[in-house]
Motif scaffolding. Structure first.
Motif, mmCIF file in Angstrom:
data_model
loop_
_atom_site.group_PDB
_atom_site.id
_atom_site.type_symbol
_atom_site.label_atom_id
_atom_site.label_comp_id
_atom_site.label_asym_id
_atom_site.label_seq_id
_atom_site.Cartn_x
_atom_site.Cartn_y
_atom_site.Cartn_z
ATOM 1 N N SER A 180 0.820 -1.223 0.000
ATOM 2 C CA SER A 180 0.000 0.000 0.000
ATOM 3 C C SER A 180 0.848 1.264 0.000
ATOM 4 C CB SER A 180 -0.926 0.010 1.215
ATOM 5 O OG SER A 180 -0.218 0.335 2.409
ATOM 6 N N TRP A 182 1.926 2.513 2.814
ATOM 7 C CA TRP A 182 1.670 3.160 4.113
ATOM 8 C C TRP A 182 2.935 3.312 4.922
ATOM 9 C CZ3 TRP A 182 2.353 0.893 9.010
ATOM 10 C CH2 TRP A 182 1.843 1.618 10.089
ATOM 11 N N TYR A 186 0.315 7.677 9.472
ATOM 12 C CA TYR A 186 -0.904 7.845 8.679
ATOM 13 C C TYR A 186 -1.994 6.895 9.180
ATOM 14 C CZ TYR A 186 1.421 10.792 5.225
ATOM 15 O OH TYR A 186 2.085 11.817 4.604
ATOM 16 N N ILE A 188 -5.011 4.159 9.226
ATOM 17 C CA ILE A 188 -5.515 3.003 8.488
ATOM 18 C C ILE A 188 -6.875 2.660 9.071
ATOM 19 C CG2 ILE A 188 -5.262 0.545 7.971
ATOM 20 C CD1 ILE A 188 -2.290 0.826 8.055
ATOM 21 N N TYR A 293 -5.546 5.444 4.697
ATOM 22 C CA TYR A 293 -5.567 4.211 3.910
ATOM 23 C C TYR A 293 -6.709 3.326 4.384
ATOM 24 C CZ TYR A 293 -0.798 5.421 2.471
ATOM 25 O OH TYR A 293 0.299 6.050 1.959
ATOM 26 N N ILE A 295 -7.444 -0.411 4.056
ATOM 27 C CA ILE A 295 -6.814 -1.679 3.679
ATOM 28 C C ILE A 295 -7.720 -2.772 4.213
ATOM 29 C CG2 ILE A 295 -4.731 -3.093 3.785
ATOM 30 C CD1 ILE A 295 -3.129 -0.593 4.438
ATOM 31 N N TRP A 327 -8.360 9.266 0.317
ATOM 32 C CA TRP A 327 -7.746 8.077 0.909
ATOM 33 C C TRP A 327 -7.362 7.072 -0.172
ATOM 34 C CZ3 TRP A 327 -8.675 5.976 6.309
ATOM 35 C CH2 TRP A 327 -8.885 7.018 7.227
ATOM 36 N N ARG A 328 -6.280 6.338 0.067
ATOM 37 C CA ARG A 328 -5.925 5.213 -0.799
ATOM 38 C C ARG A 328 -6.673 3.976 -0.318
ATOM 39 N NH1 ARG A 328 0.559 5.616 -2.205
ATOM 40 N NH2 ARG A 328 0.518 7.778 -2.932
ATOM 41 N N LYS A 329 -7.140 3.193 -1.269
ATOM 42 C CA LYS A 329 -7.887 1.985 -0.919
ATOM 43 C C LYS A 329 -7.151 0.753 -1.450
ATOM 44 C CE LYS A 329 -11.159 5.394 -1.179
ATOM 45 N NZ LYS A 329 -11.057 6.673 -1.917
ATOM 46 N N GLN A 363 -5.220 -1.867 -5.887
ATOM 47 C CA GLN A 363 -4.815 -0.631 -5.223
ATOM 48 C C GLN A 363 -5.403 0.562 -5.973
ATOM 49 O OE1 GLN A 363 -0.439 -2.455 -4.679
ATOM 50 N NE2 GLN A 363 -0.611 -0.384 -3.807
ATOM 51 N N ASN A 365 -5.556 4.592 -5.895
ATOM 52 C CA ASN A 365 -4.893 5.755 -5.314
ATOM 53 C C ASN A 365 -5.742 7.002 -5.468
ATOM 54 O OD1 ASN A 365 -2.760 4.090 -4.708
ATOM 55 N ND2 ASN A 365 -1.602 4.625 -6.551
#
Length: 365
Positions: A180, A182, A186, A188, A293, A295, A327-329, A363, A365
């Protein structure tokens, strides 16, 4: 010496990052295996620090092996006394053959077993002996022989005595976090936290707790083992650990019993109540931070015998693009239609062999 590090196919890039951080040199790679050149201290550190490896073997030798005579003679000539003697219970644990004349069969195991017994001048296996598990890998008639150093798999950290219906293996959870991008500090959030594995693995990274620090290993009984050096490596690992998280970690689930299990596992991992677990509908969550993130390992459908219900769930997760816009997933599933159902194309897709399932890590972004 050389060691063979076993891993789930598809997470090798995450493992390579860990090896580079430890300063271990890669000599060779193949599907599910990385061979590393190291000294005894490096062997110890690999067992304590690696988060994505499944098991570590001592490389005993490799040679062209087309028939059973070459198998018997080659195995008998290996330096078994470096690690074991005639007080061990010899077992041919696994045989894998790919594009080779010799196949996995009872006679293959019997031939290899007999050769080791003769090399060590020991009798047939008896009860109450230490187990010595040997693995044989053929590829294009090239035989690779490895002696198990680990014992219980490295994914067994010791904190997850309680698990849900379809638990995520700790090593795969760690790989998801590494992939990820990460970094500690940050947030999660895992909306399908289950037994809490992803969040606990993230917490162990944040706190710099070595995942293997509480384990005992087969190599501790082997001839080459140096107890003083082993104690030194463990002591250094303990001194590097921190007590307080720098990252906001949270997990949600629909069921109180599942959340209780996650809390219990976090306590067993030494994290206490620093991870926030709460009841949540994954499709209606909102971000508490501007960046972070997600996750997660949502229900697969096939795994829980309800594929249509899982696909309906994936469609509803597209609302995350509004509720978690920056957010990134990172989502892992065996459903090949996730991008269509989620209504977004993944920036990165990684294919992973996870037990009997072929899964994809998406992923966004």
């Amino acid at each position: 010496m050389e060691i063979i590090i076993l891993h789930a196919p598809g997470i090798e890039k995450a493992l390579e990052k860990e090896l580079d951080k430890l300063g271990l040199t890669i000599n060779d790679k193949s599907r599910g295996r990385i061979i590393v050149d190291t000294d005894l201290e490096g062997l110890y550190k690999a067992h304590i620090y690696l988060r994505t490896a499944e098991r570590i073997l001592l490389k005993m030798g490799t040679w062209k092996c087309h028939n059973f005579d070459q198998l018997f003679d080659g195995i008998k000539e290996l330096n078994w006394s470096l690690a074991i003697d005639n007080t061990w219970n010899i077992k041919i644990d696994k045989v894998r053959s790919y594009r080779s004349e010799i196949k996995s069969s009872p006679i293959t195991q019997k031939t290899a077993h007999k050769a080791i017994l003769e090399a060590l001048n020991c009798t047939e296996k008896t009860n109450n002996r230490k187990p010595a598990n040997i693995r044989l890998y053929w590829d294009k008639d090239e035989l690779l022989v490895g002696l198990d150093l680990t014992g219980d798999g490295l994914h067994k950290r010791g904190y997850r005595e309680e698990a849900g219906k379809a638990p995520l293996r700790e090593t795969l959870a760690a790989a998801m976090i590494i992939y990820s991008g990460w970094q500690p500090g940050y947030p999660i959030h895992d909306p399908f936290c289950g037994s809490g594995t992803i969040l606990i693995e993230a917490a162990l990274m944040d706190l710099n707790i070595a995942p293997g620090i509480k384990k005992t290993f087969t190599f501790e009984q082997m001839n080459f083992h140096e107890e003083d050096l082993w104690k030194k490596v463990k002591r250094e690992a303990r001194l590097q650990a921190k007590r307080e998280l720098t990252s906001p970690l949270s997990g949600g689930d629909n069921y109180d019993k599942v959340l209780d299990t996650a809390r219990l596992n976090a306590k067993k991992a030494g994290i206490g109540d620093q991870i926030l677990f709460y009841k949540e509908d994954a499709t209606k969550g909102e971000a508490d931070f501007d960046e972070g993130y997600i996750i997660t390992n949502p229900p697969y459908g096939e795994r829980l015998q309800d594929k249509q219900k899982a696909e309906d769930l994936y469609r509803s997760l597209s609302q995350w693009n509004e509720s978690y816009p920056s957010w990134r997933k990172v989502i892992i599933t065996n459903n090949e239609k996730l991008e269509k159902l989620y209504n977004q194309q993944a920036h990165i897709k990684r294919y992973i062999q996870y037990g009997s399932l072929d899964v994809t890590l998406y992923q966004f972004n």
